[in-house]
Design a protein around this motif. Structure first.
Motif, PDB file in Angstrom:
ATOM      1  N   ILE A  21      -1.921  -8.343   7.426  1.00  0.00           N
ATOM      2  CA  ILE A  21      -1.401  -6.890   7.569  1.00  0.00           C
ATOM      3  C   ILE A  21       0.384  -6.973   6.682  1.00  0.00           C
ATOM      4  O   ILE A  21       0.379  -5.916   6.113  1.00  0.00           O
ATOM      5  N   ASN A  22       1.694  -7.429   6.526  1.00  0.00           N
ATOM      6  CA  ASN A  22       2.620  -7.449   6.701  1.00  0.00           C
ATOM      7  C   ASN A  22       2.423  -7.872   4.979  1.00  0.00           C
ATOM      8  O   ASN A  22       3.525  -7.449   3.811  1.00  0.00           O
ATOM      9  N   THR A  23       1.524  -9.326   4.480  1.00  0.00           N
ATOM     10  CA  THR A  23       1.636  -9.192   3.612  1.00  0.00           C
ATOM     11  C   THR A  23       1.987  -8.697   2.315  1.00  0.00           C
ATOM     12  O   THR A  23       2.095  -7.955   1.896  1.00  0.00           O
ATOM     13  N   THR A  24      -0.078  -7.604   3.010  1.00  0.00           N
ATOM     14  CA  THR A  24      -0.824  -6.598   1.828  1.00  0.00           C
ATOM     15  C   THR A  24       0.595  -5.696   2.095  1.00  0.00           C
ATOM     16  O   THR A  24       0.128  -4.745   1.405  1.00  0.00           O
ATOM     17  N   MET A  25       1.351  -5.085   3.441  1.00  0.00           N
ATOM     18  CA  MET A  25       1.972  -4.652   2.864  1.00  0.00           C
ATOM     19  C   MET A  25       2.486  -4.230   2.251  1.00  0.00           C
ATOM     20  O   MET A  25       3.226  -3.393   1.416  1.00  0.00           O
ATOM     21  N   TYR A  26       3.412  -6.007   2.060  1.00  0.00           N
ATOM     22  CA  TYR A  26       4.863  -5.782   1.034  1.00  0.00           C
ATOM     23  C   TYR A  26       4.110  -6.388  -0.288  1.00  0.00           C
ATOM     24  O   TYR A  26       5.272  -5.713  -1.177  1.00  0.00           O
ATOM     25  N   ILE A  27       3.111  -6.145  -0.848  1.00  0.00           N
ATOM     26  CA  ILE A  27       2.540  -6.562  -1.896  1.00  0.00           C
ATOM     27  C   ILE A  27       2.191  -4.420  -2.315  1.00  0.00           C
ATOM     28  O   ILE A  27       2.345  -3.656  -3.202  1.00  0.00           O
ATOM     29  N   TYR A  28       1.757  -3.720  -1.511  1.00  0.00           N
ATOM     30  CA  TYR A  28       1.691  -2.636  -1.612  1.00  0.00           C
ATOM     31  C   TYR A  28       3.218  -1.346  -2.020  1.00  0.00           C
ATOM     32  O   TYR A  28       3.064  -1.250  -2.936  1.00  0.00           O
TER      33      TYR A  28
END
Length: 172
Positions: free
Chosen positions: A32-39
């Motif tokens: 989840i945090n990696t997805t948010m970081y990429i976003y």
């Protein structure tokens, strides 16, 4: 090339700081945090980049104050306002969906809206500093927060499914 420097810095930050920290908290949190970081990296790309190569020139151009008349482009029929409004809404829908997932406790609607507002406000205030051809606009702030609200509604609708997906990731 100018954008590459920013992405290299974002990659280094991720690998040496965030990845190590999030990996220790489990696969679901890492995902989840990696997805948010990429976003958020893509939000930076579309709104502020190039940042690092622009820093030396921040004070070399005049700062144009924020347009505080909501929807003036829409009301006066200037430019491609429908596209701009649509893109600003779409840009923050993922934030409204992902932000509650990054929190251990159920994130409240108001907290999500406030953080979406702050993200948008920071972007709007920095845009004219970093670039001569970008302007700050209250309409963007309003439409970005609207996108965050829509994203939060999607979060509520798909919460049972996302919980199952995160449980599946956690078990792997």
């Amino acid at each position: 090339m100018k954008y590459l420097i920013d992405f290299i810095v974002l990659g280094i930050l991720y690998i040496f700081i965030f990845y190590k920290k999030w990996r220790l908290k489990g696969k679901a949190i890492l995902f989840i945090n990696t997805t948010m970081y990429i976003y958020l990296s893509f939000v930076l790309y579309f709104t502020l980049m190039p940042i690092i190569v622009s820093i030396p020139f921040i004070f070399n151009h005049s700062y144009v104050p924020m347009n505080l008349v909501p929807f003036i482009d829409v009301l006066s029929g200037r430019g491609d306002f429908i596209r701009q409004v649509g893109l600003n809404v779409i840009m923050t829908v993922p934030f409204g969906f992902l932000f509650p997932l990054t929190k251990k406790e159920n994130s409240k609607f108001l907290k999500t809206v406030i953080y979406c507002f702050l993200l948008s406000l920071i972007i709007e205030l920095l845009q004219p500093l970093i670039s001569d051809f970008r302007a700050a606009d209250i309409t963007d702030l309003i439409t970005n927060v609207t996108g965050g609200i829509i994203g939060y509604v999607f979060y509520l609708i798909f919460r049972p499914l996302t919980n199952k997906i995160l449980e599946f990731i956690k078990d792997k």
